[in-house]
Structures are given as structure tokens and as C-alpha cells.
Write a protein that holds these residues in place. Sequence first.
Motif, PDB file in Angstrom:
ATOM      1  N   ARG A 618      54.948  41.672  28.451  1.00  0.00           N
ATOM      2  CA  ARG A 618      53.497  41.812  28.571  1.00  0.00           C
ATOM      3  C   ARG A 618      52.877  40.440  28.810  1.00  0.00           C
ATOM      4  O   ARG A 618      53.080  39.515  28.018  1.00  0.00           O
ATOM      5  CB  ARG A 618      52.914  42.429  27.306  1.00  0.00           C
ATOM      6  CG  ARG A 618      51.400  42.596  27.412  1.00  0.00           C
ATOM      7  CD  ARG A 618      50.822  43.277  26.205  1.00  0.00           C
ATOM      8  NE  ARG A 618      50.810  42.402  25.036  1.00  0.00           N
ATOM      9  CZ  ARG A 618      50.392  42.791  23.835  1.00  0.00           C
ATOM     10  NH1 ARG A 618      49.987  44.040  23.650  1.00  0.00           N
ATOM     11  NH2 ARG A 618      50.399  41.952  22.829  1.00  0.00           N
ATOM     12  N   ASP A 621      47.777  38.619  26.235  1.00  0.00           N
ATOM     13  CA  ASP A 621      46.806  39.648  25.910  1.00  0.00           C
ATOM     14  C   ASP A 621      45.644  39.204  25.024  1.00  0.00           C
ATOM     15  O   ASP A 621      44.505  39.582  25.267  1.00  0.00           O
ATOM     16  CB  ASP A 621      47.550  40.824  25.252  1.00  0.00           C
ATOM     17  CG  ASP A 621      46.633  41.990  24.930  1.00  0.00           C
ATOM     18  OD1 ASP A 621      45.832  42.365  25.803  1.00  0.00           O
ATOM     19  OD2 ASP A 621      46.716  42.521  23.814  1.00  0.00           O
ATOM     20  N   ARG A 671      39.926  39.473  27.219  1.00  0.00           N
ATOM     21  CA  ARG A 671      41.342  39.521  26.871  1.00  0.00           C
ATOM     22  C   ARG A 671      42.081  40.365  27.895  1.00  0.00           C
ATOM     23  O   ARG A 671      41.480  40.979  28.771  1.00  0.00           O
ATOM     24  CB  ARG A 671      41.536  40.087  25.460  1.00  0.00           C
ATOM     25  CG  ARG A 671      40.800  41.381  25.219  1.00  0.00           C
ATOM     26  CD  ARG A 671      41.167  42.003  23.895  1.00  0.00           C
ATOM     27  NE  ARG A 671      42.507  42.546  23.952  1.00  0.00           N
ATOM     28  CZ  ARG A 671      42.866  43.717  23.411  1.00  0.00           C
ATOM     29  NH1 ARG A 671      41.978  44.451  22.768  1.00  0.00           N
ATOM     30  NH2 ARG A 671      44.095  44.148  23.514  1.00  0.00           N
ATOM     31  N   MET A 748      49.807  48.608  31.071  1.00  0.00           N
ATOM     32  CA  MET A 748      49.614  49.371  29.846  1.00  0.00           C
ATOM     33  C   MET A 748      48.460  50.318  30.069  1.00  0.00           C
ATOM     34  O   MET A 748      47.495  49.989  30.757  1.00  0.00           O
ATOM     35  CB  MET A 748      49.255  48.436  28.690  1.00  0.00           C
ATOM     36  CG  MET A 748      50.443  47.717  28.131  1.00  0.00           C
ATOM     37  SD  MET A 748      49.966  46.648  26.789  1.00  0.00           S
ATOM     38  CE  MET A 748      50.266  47.706  25.385  1.00  0.00           C
ATOM     39  N   GLU A 750      45.827  51.696  27.846  1.00  0.00           N
ATOM     40  CA  GLU A 750      45.299  51.558  26.479  1.00  0.00           C
ATOM     41  C   GLU A 750      43.790  51.653  26.429  1.00  0.00           C
ATOM     42  O   GLU A 750      43.177  51.366  25.408  1.00  0.00           O
ATOM     43  CB  GLU A 750      45.806  50.263  25.845  1.00  0.00           C
ATOM     44  CG  GLU A 750      45.589  49.031  26.690  1.00  0.00           C
ATOM     45  CD  GLU A 750      46.274  47.795  26.118  1.00  0.00           C
ATOM     46  OE1 GLU A 750      46.593  47.771  24.927  1.00  0.00           O
ATOM     47  OE2 GLU A 750      46.466  46.834  26.885  1.00  0.00           O
ATOM     48  N   ASP A 774      45.957  50.397  20.714  1.00  0.00           N
ATOM     49  CA  ASP A 774      44.638  50.146  21.280  1.00  0.00           C
ATOM     50  C   ASP A 774      44.022  51.423  21.827  1.00  0.00           C
ATOM     51  O   ASP A 774      42.811  51.620  21.734  1.00  0.00           O
ATOM     52  CB  ASP A 774      44.721  49.090  22.390  1.00  0.00           C
ATOM     53  CG  ASP A 774      44.544  47.690  21.824  1.00  0.00           C
ATOM     54  OD1 ASP A 774      44.092  47.580  20.667  1.00  0.00           O
ATOM     55  OD2 ASP A 774      44.855  46.708  22.519  1.00  0.00           O
TER      56      ASP A 774
END
Length: 882
Positions: A618, A621, A671, A748, A750, A774
Motif C-alpha cells: 500500500r 496512507d 491522506r 483499496m 474503503e 475504513d
Amino acid sequence: MPTFDAPSPQATKYVFDFTEGHKDLKDLLGGKGANLAEMTNLGLPVPPGFTISTDACRAYLAAGAVPEGLDEQVSVYLDALERQMRRKLGDLSDPLLVSVRSGAKFSMPGMMETVLNIGLSDLSVSGLAQVAGDERFAWDSYRRLIQMFGKTVLDIEGEHFEEALEAAKRAKNVTSDVELDASDLALLVDAYKAIVREQAGREFPQDPREQMDLAIKAVFDSWNTERAKLYRRQERIPHDLGTAVNICSMVFGNLGPDSGTGVACDYLANAQGEDVVAGIRNTLSLQQLEDLDKASYDELMRIMKVLEGHYRDLCDIEFTIERVKLWMLQTRVGKRTAAAAFLIANNLVDEGVITPDEAIDRVTGAQLAQLMFPQFDLASKPNRIAKGMNASPGAAVGKAVFDSWNTERAKLYRRQERIPHDLGTAVNICSMVFGNLGPDSGTGVACKTCVCGAEELDVDTKARKFTAPNGVVVEEGDVISIDGSSGLIYLGEVPVAPSPVVEYFEGRLGADSTRAGELVRAVHRIMTWADEKRALYVRANADTPDDAARARRFGAQGIGLCRTEHMFLGERRTLVERLILAEDDSERVKVLAELLPMQREDFVGILTAMGGLPVTVRLLDPPLHEFLPDLTELSVRVAVAEARGEDNEADLRLLQAVHKLHEQNPMLGLRGVRLGLVVPGLFIMQVRAIAEAAAQVAKAGGVARVEIMVPLVGAVQELEIIRDEARAVLDEVTETTGADIRALIGTMIELPRAALTAGQIAEAAEFFSFGTNDLTQTTWGFSRDDVEAAFFSAYLDRGIFGVSPFETLDRDGVGRLVQLASEEGRKTRPALKLGVCGEHGGDPESVHFFHDVGLDYVSCSPFRVPVARLEAARAAVRHPRG
Ligand code: ADP
Ligand code: MG
Ligand code: MG
């Protein structure tokens, strides 16, 4: 079979004769009722009776009153029972007596205890004496009824009755109740009735039907006792199931030497491992029974065989012999320890009773998790001081603290003692001290090892100490040990022995080595079947080579989430500060160039540890301010420097940056992909580090399979920009190194918007990974850190949810988004790879959901990997994929 007057068709049917039910009606009839019905219909000798359904209980609890039609239906069934038994309830000359027994779908502590001998009264007691030919027996039964009824239905403290009994014995100068004769007991009945009058402010009811009705209501009410509620919360049993009530005609095991009562297969309650399985058929009491009453013994053996053949499992039974006639009063598939569950399932396969698929279904991930906790070494003879409820398994040693986990004082203590926030031991100690307040009184239900409800401890939070029943006083800071599996609390530090099952998963204990016991072999065998069965792949969330290696040993088939934020911490923090403060491109480029080789090394380590298995990385983030110093600390530093007239140029600039990056609501701020779009070069540097690491691994003869994951995407356009930049870097590295770099680029899911537009996003994504932590936060609008401590226990109490949606996926809400995104994503891109990397990936119930919606894999913390493997297989057994 008795005949019934059919209740009016529009009314709900609340009452079921034992002949009308069967074992699969546990939701409606409770476990006890469903199994009594099953035995009845198998032709086994069960005293006739009927069951009042959980529907009736729910209706009663909802309305606060007995639902319409229930009284009438009970009358109809009681009438039929009386006809069948040729006796009337509480009849003066030959009374029918019944027991009133609670029985929910799952047996649980705190529910009303059974009241026996309902139907006895001042008048019918003589009738019973005459029919039984035993005056003493009749009076003893009556005084027991008043005592039990008084305690459980009328809520009178049991001590009052016990004192009266003691007084009766003293008066006669005897020590045991058996020495009291009929007239003593008749006097005792008078004393008991006086107690009822004084304590309950009413007479003991002489009307047998009133006795029965009051007992039924008391069973309904007991669903909501504190103890039952606490137990349900811990065991994640929904609060809205309600309990059934069983009315069962009495049989008597106390009618002389040719009568008796017993249980069988209870061996499992207290045993462990092989002892359990070996000792089944010759517990002492049963052997003695064979000598005493061969006919009943043979009949019992025959029935146990019938039951085990029928349920294809080991069964607990309760039975009574009334004058050489055997009666079955209860059966259920035996409760068992986690170890016994694995051993029994394994043995039943060997005996040809069940298939390997069924064996998989007979054990649970929760049981496997239990076997993986370290255990106290009891050979060290620890000093046991109390027992509470076993709320969350494990063995933990630590100092007693007399604060809730979240008070400032507790935080200070943890800082002083350098106890990390997620360390089990400290949590335990807090929860333990707050034991008599329940598991979520300030300490959170999700703590690792927990004993709560330790009511025998006398806790004095003011004096910061507690006193155990044996007088031991534990003060703040004293070391204690708690066993979350048994609920036991010990004084001092008890040595901890590693779990053999973990030793096996770690590869330090081979399943066929001589050191491995039956249990390890059983676990190995069932896990082998499970791995063959499951459709879901299981990956792990791991950020470091060590974690990755452990995950692999535990059976992970890849990494589903490798976070990169830790790669920006420690000494690298200053680089990140420089990156944030960079005023021009050249400074930024310089910093990124310094970070690149460090990150590349990180990735080489992880990719090497995973040896060709897929690794999902990932990109960065968290919000950037998390890498900057704390605002207050920094302000103080600047102020101090200023006062001293020192040069504080760097800190001043840092302070400005902190102010600039300060967010009201960082969770929803700058973010994820937003960072990648706003901070030029950041994501590209990460992608380059990944690509070069993959090339390096490939050059060294290894295989590297990476999946580059962009977090927090809400719109396909965000992803497209990052994807194009990343592809360009991957192509360039491929070209310059000549290495075969296999990288997927995906995202992702989320945010609700990502799920709702998954069809579009799939055009740019080669895989989706559901970030269900999330996604739960954003779907519910919860900030987890804020809401869990603030009001989740109230939400659980009020039944808004049965378990926290952060523990078990909320199927109705978050789950629908997962399902929709999966379907629409695959419509766009049939080969779209689907996984989940939230904590739900290791939660048994959620794993079943992910199997059902057709994901390719779940990813969870390394330690949960075996649990996910097993549950994925159980899901496949229950719902095979086409
Ligand atoms: P529990 O759920 O605690 O096992 P039970 O309803 O099974 O409660 O009853 C408690 C005890 O009373 C058991 O020993 C059971 O066998 C006995 N018992 C219950 N009903 C009857 C009955 N009708 N005749 C004789 N004994 C009974
Ligand atoms: Mg029982
Ligand atoms: Mg996230």
C-alpha cells in the motif's frame, strides 16, 4: 400421542408438545426443548411435556406482559398432558407434578434455574405421600419446591431458607437433612411459608396453575438478568433470541434405593486432551449402576448408542431412574473444550462416523485460536486467589492497576511503565481489577486477555487494593497472573508455557514427531483437510520481513497488506520533515532520492521473505502531520528557544508546517491517494523502490510478485493519474534492468463512493482490496477511536448491534457495499482480483461472508492466519462454490 384442540388459526402457535418438535427447531424451542422433542420422537423414554416457544418469550419481553393467547394454549396443552398422564396438576389425591425449565438456543449462565415439583400444595402433599407410600418423600419434595420457587421465582435470598433448615437440624440435634423425618419436614414447610410471607409479602401460591404461570414468567424475565446479558455479550449471542420454557412431567429419582439420577459424558466439562476421549464409557458412576441395576444400565447404554448414532457426535445426557424405570431428561451434543473438539472430530473420522468435511465443520476458528494461546505452567503450583469469568483467552502476567484503561492516570502509568498501548498484560490487569463491573466498564471488550466479573474479589478502588476470598490483599503494583481461558487469577508471576499448536505452526514441532501429542496430530490432520477444501486464499497483513516470514510459516499464501508508513519513521523522520518543508522541487527531489534506496531495501527484504508469493504494497496512507512533531511539544520548544534568544529557524518553519497541516478531522483529510496527488514525486518514488526491489530479487534468481495498492480512492480519475505515472515507472525499470517485473496496480475500496462507482474504478484497477476498517468508519460515519470507548457498550446493551461492526463485518450495510463493488467491478473486468485486508479478514463470521460473496482471498494478522484458513474451509463446506 396426545390429541390437541387446535388453537385458533389466526393466533401465533406458542406451545408445542414434545411430540411436535425436533432437533433443528432450536431457534423456536431452545436447545433443551428441541432435543427433548427429538428424543421423544426417537421413541426414547422422555417424561411427557411441552415447550413454550421463544416467540412467546420475545412477545412477553416486548410487551411486558404475557402475550394474548398464551394462557389459553398452555391450558390446552396442560389438559392434554393431564389426560395422557391420567392425573391432574396438583390433584389432591394423586397430583401430577411438573418441572419448569428454561432453555434458550444456547445454554447460558444467569437464566432461571429449574423449579421441580410444581403442583405441590398443602393439600396435594398428602396425596403424593399416599401414592408414593412415603410421607417423608412428599414433605421433602414440598419443602424443596417452596425453597426453589422462593429463590428463583420470588427472588428471596437463599440464605433465609438455608438458615431455617439449619435451625430445624439444630432443634433435632442432627447434622444431615436425611435425618429429618416427615414431621420435621412438615414443620420446616411452615417455616418456609413464613419466610415467603415475610420476604415476598405474599403467601406461597397454593394454586398449582398459578405456580406454573409465575414460574413461566420468571423464566422469561431471567433472559435479561445482568449475568445472562454479560455472557451473551462475551459469546456474541444476540440479545433478541429469547428463551423457551419447558414444562416436563416429574419423575423421581429419590424414591428409594432402586431410584437414582445421573449424567453421562459430562467428562468433557473438566477434562483435556486424550483423557477425555479415553474415559468416556466407564465413568465410575455408570459402572456402579451396572452392578446395582443391570436392566437400567443396559437400557442406558442402548440409548446412548442410539443418540450417538443419531446425532453422529458425543452427547451429554441427564437421566433419572424411578423405581427401576429409566427416564431421559436431557441430551445435547456434548460441550467440550477446544482440545476435545479437535480430538473427537478426528476420532469420529477414524471410526467412519463422519467425513473429513464434517470434521472441519465440527471445530471452529475460535477453538483453534484458544489452542494457540500460551498457557500457564500449572506444574509450578501457582497460588490461585480467585475465579472470574473467562472473557478473552490467554495467559497474562502484570501489575495490578486500579484505573480504567483510558483515564489520564492509567495513561500516565503506562507511559511510566513503558507499557505499549496494545500490550495485552496491562489491559488485563485493568480489566481484572474492574472485574466486578463487567468487561466493558471502561476497558474495552476487545482487549486481548481478559478476566472479568470476578465478584469474589472485594475491590477497593479508593484504597487501590483488592482482597481475595482467602484474605490475600493485592495492592497497586503487585504482580498477578490471569488466565483468560479459565477465568482463574493467581498471585505473583506464573511461568508461561508455549502452546504446542503454535509450536507446530511455527514449524518447531512436526506433526509426526514423537514429541507431538494427539492434539497436534489432530490439528494437523484437520488443517490439511481444510486447506484442500477452502476456496478462499489466505494472506497476511505484514509490514516487515520478520512478520512476513512468520505469516508464511502460519500458512499465509501472500501478503494482502504491507503498509509503508513505518518506512518513514525512526531516523527517516528527519527526511520526511525535510520533504514536507521543501520549498522547491530540487530539495524535494534530493530528499526523495535519499529515501529511495532505503525503501528499496525494505521491499527486497519482504519480497525475498515471501519467495514468489504475491505481496500487496500500500502506498503511503496516513496524513503527513503524523510524521511531524506534536504541536504542543514543538510550540514549547520554539517558545523556550525564543526566550533564550537562540536561533530556532528550523523549528519555526516546522511549527508553521504543523499549523498548516493541522486538520479538524484527519481521518477525512489529506491522506491516501490525495497525498500522492498533492506531494509531487512521493508515490512515484515508492513505486520506483518497489520496481527496483522486484528487479533486484528477480536478478538474484528469485520471483517477485507485487501488487501496488493505492489507498483511499473515491473516483476513478484519481486512480487513473497515479496508475499512468506508476506504469511509466514500471516500464522504465523493466527496460533499464531487463528484469521480468510482475506488478499489478489496483486500489483499496474503503470509501462508499468507491464501492458505488466500482464499475468505473475497475477500468483502472487490476485488483480491489476492501479496506473494511475504513469502509466501516466511512459507511457508519464513525471515527473508531472516538466512538468505541464513548458509546459502543450502550449500543450493544440497547441492541443497536449485536457485536461491534469493527469486529464482525456489518453485512447489511458495509457488506452490501462489498457485494455491490465486487459484482460491478467484475462486470467491468471479469478477471478482477478481489480481497479484503481489514481486520475482518481474520474474523470467523466475516470470513464466511467473504467466501459467500466470492472474494479471492482474505488477509489478516499473521497470528489469525490459521483461524482464517479453517473458517474459509468451514464456509466452503457449508456453501460450496459452484
Ligand atoms: P439445567 O439446564 O441446569 O441442566 P435442567 O432443566 O436440566 O437444568 O434441570 C435441572 C435438574 O433437574 C437436572 O438434574 C434435571 O435432570 C432435573 N429435572 C428437570 N426436570 C425434571 C423432571 N421432570 N423430573 C425429574 N428431574 C428433572
Ligand atoms: Mg440439565
Ligand atoms: Mg484505510
